[in-house]
Write an enzyme that holds these catalytic residues in place. Structure first.
Site, PDB file in Angstrom:
ATOM      1  N   HIS A   1      38.641  69.376  56.259  1.00 36.45           N
ATOM      2  CA  HIS A   1      38.514  69.799  54.855  1.00 36.45           C
ATOM      3  C   HIS A   1      37.539  68.890  54.098  1.00 36.45           C
ATOM      4  O   HIS A   1      36.563  69.364  53.508  1.00 36.45           O
ATOM      5  CB  HIS A   1      39.905  69.761  54.197  1.00 36.45           C
ATOM      6  CG  HIS A   1      39.913  70.169  52.749  1.00 36.45           C
ATOM      7  ND1 HIS A   1      40.256  71.430  52.338  1.00 36.45           N
ATOM      8  CD2 HIS A   1      39.626  69.476  51.618  1.00 36.45           C
ATOM      9  CE1 HIS A   1      40.169  71.500  51.010  1.00 36.45           C
ATOM     10  NE2 HIS A   1      39.793  70.317  50.546  1.00 36.45           N
ATOM     11  N   GLU A   2      37.800  67.611  54.139  1.00 31.46           N
ATOM     12  CA  GLU A   2      36.928  66.668  53.417  1.00 31.46           C
ATOM     13  C   GLU A   2      35.531  66.663  54.037  1.00 31.46           C
ATOM     14  O   GLU A   2      34.534  66.489  53.342  1.00 31.46           O
ATOM     15  CB  GLU A   2      37.527  65.264  53.401  1.00 31.46           C
ATOM     16  CG  GLU A   2      38.938  65.146  52.791  1.00 31.46           C
ATOM     17  CD  GLU A   2      39.078  65.724  51.390  1.00 31.46           C
ATOM     18  OE1 GLU A   2      38.062  65.784  50.670  1.00 31.46           O
ATOM     19  OE2 GLU A   2      40.200  66.155  51.032  1.00 31.46           O
TER      20      GLU A   2
ATOM     21  N   HIS B   1      33.543  69.297  52.352  1.00 29.81           N
ATOM     22  CA  HIS B   1      33.005  68.785  51.078  1.00 29.81           C
ATOM     23  C   HIS B   1      31.823  67.842  51.343  1.00 29.81           C
ATOM     24  O   HIS B   1      30.797  67.901  50.682  1.00 29.81           O
ATOM     25  CB  HIS B   1      34.079  67.971  50.336  1.00 29.81           C
ATOM     26  CG  HIS B   1      35.132  68.799  49.650  1.00 29.81           C
ATOM     27  ND1 HIS B   1      34.833  69.782  48.744  1.00 29.81           N
ATOM     28  CD2 HIS B   1      36.496  68.761  49.716  1.00 29.81           C
ATOM     29  CE1 HIS B   1      35.957  70.323  48.276  1.00 29.81           C
ATOM     30  NE2 HIS B   1      36.989  69.724  48.863  1.00 29.81           N
TER      31      HIS B   1
ATOM     32  N   GLU C   1      35.071  73.874  46.869  1.00 30.45           N
ATOM     33  CA  GLU C   1      36.302  74.145  47.606  1.00 30.45           C
ATOM     34  C   GLU C   1      36.077  75.243  48.655  1.00 30.45           C
ATOM     35  O   GLU C   1      36.746  75.253  49.694  1.00 30.45           O
ATOM     36  CB  GLU C   1      37.394  74.540  46.597  1.00 30.45           C
ATOM     37  CG  GLU C   1      38.806  74.273  47.044  1.00 30.45           C
ATOM     38  CD  GLU C   1      39.135  72.808  47.285  1.00 30.45           C
ATOM     39  OE1 GLU C   1      40.065  72.546  48.067  1.00 30.45           O
ATOM     40  OE2 GLU C   1      38.456  71.919  46.710  1.00 30.45           O
TER      41      GLU C   1
END
Lengths: 507, 507
Positions: free
Chosen positions: A271-272, A275, A301
């Protein structure tokens, strides 16, 4: 216009660029101080650090609302026809941000900032002691100031539009209500089918232990597979995972490790990493324009959730993840096969905590918060009603009821610092992501064969070319239209979910 | 004077304190950026980081030479008789620093800063390629600018006094020559006696391996024994160990680990811990006065070397270190007894590299550099002569000759950024330390019994009360007189060394 004027224009552009870089210097040290504070700053340093951070923030703020900025805007507006596309956007964003900051009296900014600091402390205490009453007076103050801020800003239609616009420029309640209603109904419908299917999925990791050092090494391996560049970034450990950047060449993601479940850190890393890759791919030429940032929180997101769910929880990619995890944790994986691994990381289970929710029910958590925020801002409910309304909605949409406020209305910190309007971004990210996927598979028909081998290069390139490299050159609504030819839609995400869970749950 | 005037004075003092705190904010972020750069910043971030650091430095500089500072000085000078002791010192230091920075034309500061940046790169290259010629032109430029800076500053007596004063306020060549001559002769004399003693000490750690994680844990244990407060500090890993502070509540030391020799990291930790404890003990009430810093570089070094050598290499304390090391490295210590351990860490061996020198010969390395700097600044030798003069002095004082410039004149980075006048601090630290020890044993007669058990609390308290808490309230020459009743002396250090090595080498 003569050469002399062009020289003057050129000179002004250079001056502006230097000026904006100065603001970036302040933001950079602010980011570094925050990162340091959360990764291991000595505890006695907290008070001094808060003072230095607040000082640097104030410098950045003052530079953003200065007479110089005002004069830059006036100058470039007068000469707009001579600007190219990027320069026009730069002036547009400059003006928007200037007005957004300038609109509030300094007294109000200080009052809000103080209320937010107090709010965060009160929320923490209330959450620890599982007592909403502790937070209530501070939250009432914050809601009151938030309503006041809407008056300063002005709005069209619903009052909540003024808040939405801060995080998703151009989005309105009128538009979002339709999209979220469709999304909520779609998810609740799939959830019913899953419940009726009778299929039970067990968690194959129960009772196992995964040493931290192995988890770390495994996460780094997966991040490299994704294309996260460790020459322009790093990964550290914090209480809650996050991503922060000082520039596209210094992007820092963080992670948190649970000994009994390596998939938590694995999905946080993915997830990170999503980003982080976005930030690393912001083009160099936008430095000093103020446009070297993401299009919006929701687009940001969309990238993290694209990697986490659409790729990370995909059946094809899962084969790769399974093989890699087995190499890192050979003993723990001795009796686990690929299908069990895939099913475990895709198990649907309505739960009380948003950050622990599965891919299907996650958006429902967000919609509940959106609906509550709207009611609150439009004076349909009061702060005192929040626990009751919260619990009713969880009961209605997810069929479960919080046993206490700690796992209910007190779970998120967002309201404590006044971040009303932020929550929708989390669900919008899912919608944008599925809409992009629908387009991506047209461009890369063999995408699932590629990712099955751990080759994410086509995904990386597609997102880079279609999303990352546009940075903040377009508003999110324009960006999604450029990419997919359509406005924001709920249907692609619902279709995606339905297809996926039909197979897993055999309904 | 009426109450009204006192109000005005009070108000001005508050204004000044707020102003000085602003400068501290900039220094803090500068320190944090440097720390981050050396502990793991992503490599591609280097260029952007350099720009942000230079910007923040320039803000601090501009605030230090501003009209506001000038006006503060004028105001307080006019009202000097109304100030208390601390306030007087504050104004004195403020003025000194203002004049020190103000004296240089901005063009000159830029030129020097550019030459220093280039010098560091050239030095690194020259050292890597073991070729002095690569560094020569840049060093010539730096020496030329250093001489120019002396003209701006002005000086009495020897030109070199202007440089000494930057690091050790009030010290002069005339004074230092006498002290260093005595020190050099004393050390050379002891060295002869050791050589004639026929005693051979072997290194008992040869061929052993010490895992990094154990070394780290061991260093943390020793630092806690010393009183280094990990709630107001931390320890990280860097290429070269150093200490840096953002305030007395955020003091960061770093270390470097060699697998084949844990004593290197151990003594680095003890050394940097000495610096760190000094910074942590700077009193809170001096915040915002500009006086919350060490008295001088040499006083700082006196604290680090006091802990490293006078305590860390002391026979009594060694018993404690031996027992603790044995616990952490039981296999490696299986056939090593306490005496062998003590002798190994006190083995004297003239060597080419300053940073690896033993306690006895270390100061000779410093004196050689001091003598060379004096010759250079007074035009007695040219940059081109440096390698030759360097090698001659090593031959003369230590009986060894560098095999190449890499292990000779190119080993230290100090000249590459123009830090002429800094080296003496290293040896002065030894002298101050021994002078303090002479006083300390009068106050704490059973000191060696205490430290034999690992109890360093009396040492900590003595240094805190006699040195740390005075911060920069006194010039170093006044401080040492307050503590010991005497001026800087070489004899205590020489006596200390002679007594110690007589026992070890049986001469």
């Amino acid at each position: 216009m003569g050469a002399k004027f062009l020289d003057k224009l050129e000179k002004k552009l250079e001056e502006l660029s230097a000026y904006l870089k100065t603001i970036e210097h302040y933001r950079n040290v602010g980011s570094l101080m925050y990162w340091d504070m959360t990764t291991g700053m000595p505890e006695n340093a907290a008070e001094g650090r808060a003072e230095t951070m607040s000082f640097m923030q104030m410098q950045a703020h003052n530079l953003s609302v200065s007479k110089e900025i005002h004069d830059f805007i006036k100058f470039f507006e007068k000469n707009e026809e001579k600007l190219d596309f990027v320069q026009k956007r730069m002036v547009h964003e400059l003006k928007k941000n200037y007005e957004k900051e300038k609109i509030f009296p300094e007294e109000f900014i200080k009052e809000f900032s103080l209320a937010a600091s107090r709010g965060q402390l009160a929320w923490e205490k209330a959450k620890n002691e599982d007592n909403f009453e502790i937070f209530k007076p501070d939250l009432e103050k914050i809601v009151e100031l938030t309503k006041k801020s809407i008056k300063y800003k002005g709005y069209k239609g619903n009052k909540y539009n003024a808040l939405l616009d801060d995080y998703e420029p151009g989005l309105t309640v009128e538009k979002l209500d339709k999209v979220f209603d469709e999304l909520r109904d779609g998810i609740v419908n799939i959830l019913k089918k899953i419940n009726n299917s009778g299929t039970e999925i067990s968690n194959v990791f129960e009772g196992k232990e995964f040493p931290k050092e192995n988890q770390k090494r495994f996460c780094i391996k997966i991040l490299k597979t994704m294309g996260f560049d460790f020459k322009s970034g790093r990964m550290d450990e914090t209480e809650h995972p996050y991503t922060l950047d000082m520039s596209n060449k210094d992007v820092r993601i963080t992670n948190h490790y649970y000994l009994n479940d390596f998939t938590s850190a694995m999905f946080s890393a993915i997830h990170e990493g999503g980003h982080g890759i976005y930030e690393q791919n912001i083009p160099d030429y936008l430095e000093g324009t103020g446009l070297n940032v993401a299009a919006s929180m929701a687009i940001h997101e969309s990238q993290s959730r694209f990697y986490e769910n659409i790729i990370g929880r995909n059946k094809s990619f899962c084969g790769y993840l399974y093989e890699e995890a087995k190499k890192e944790f050979p003993n723990q994986f001795e009796f686990i096969n690929e299908e069990e691994f895939y099913n475990t990381i895709n198990k649907v289970q309505p739960s009380l905590i948003r950050t622990e929710a599965d891919e299907l029910t996650y958006s429902i958590h967000v919609i509940i918060r959106y609906e509550i925020e709207k009611l609150l801002i439009n004076d349909k409910i009061q702060v005192a009603d929040l626990p009751r309304v919260w619990n009713e909605k969880y009961k209605e949409y997810l069929g479960i009821e919080p046993t206490s406020d700690k796992v209910g209305v007190l779970q998120d910190m967002h309201w404590s610092d006044g971040s009303f309007g932020y929550f929708p971004s989390y669900a919008l990210g899912n919608l944008y992501g599925a809409q992009m996927l629908n387009e991506m598979v047209k461009d890369i028909p063999n995408i699932y064969d590629e990712i099955a081998t751990g080759d994410l290069s086509s995904v990386y390139e597609w997102l880079k070319e279609n999303v990352h490299e546009y940075a903040n050159l377009y508003d999110p609504s324009d960006l999604i239209k450029r990419i997919t030819g359509e406005e924001l839609q709920a249907k692609y995400f619902i279709e995606y979910l339905d297809k996926k869970y039909k197979e897993i749950y055999n309904y």
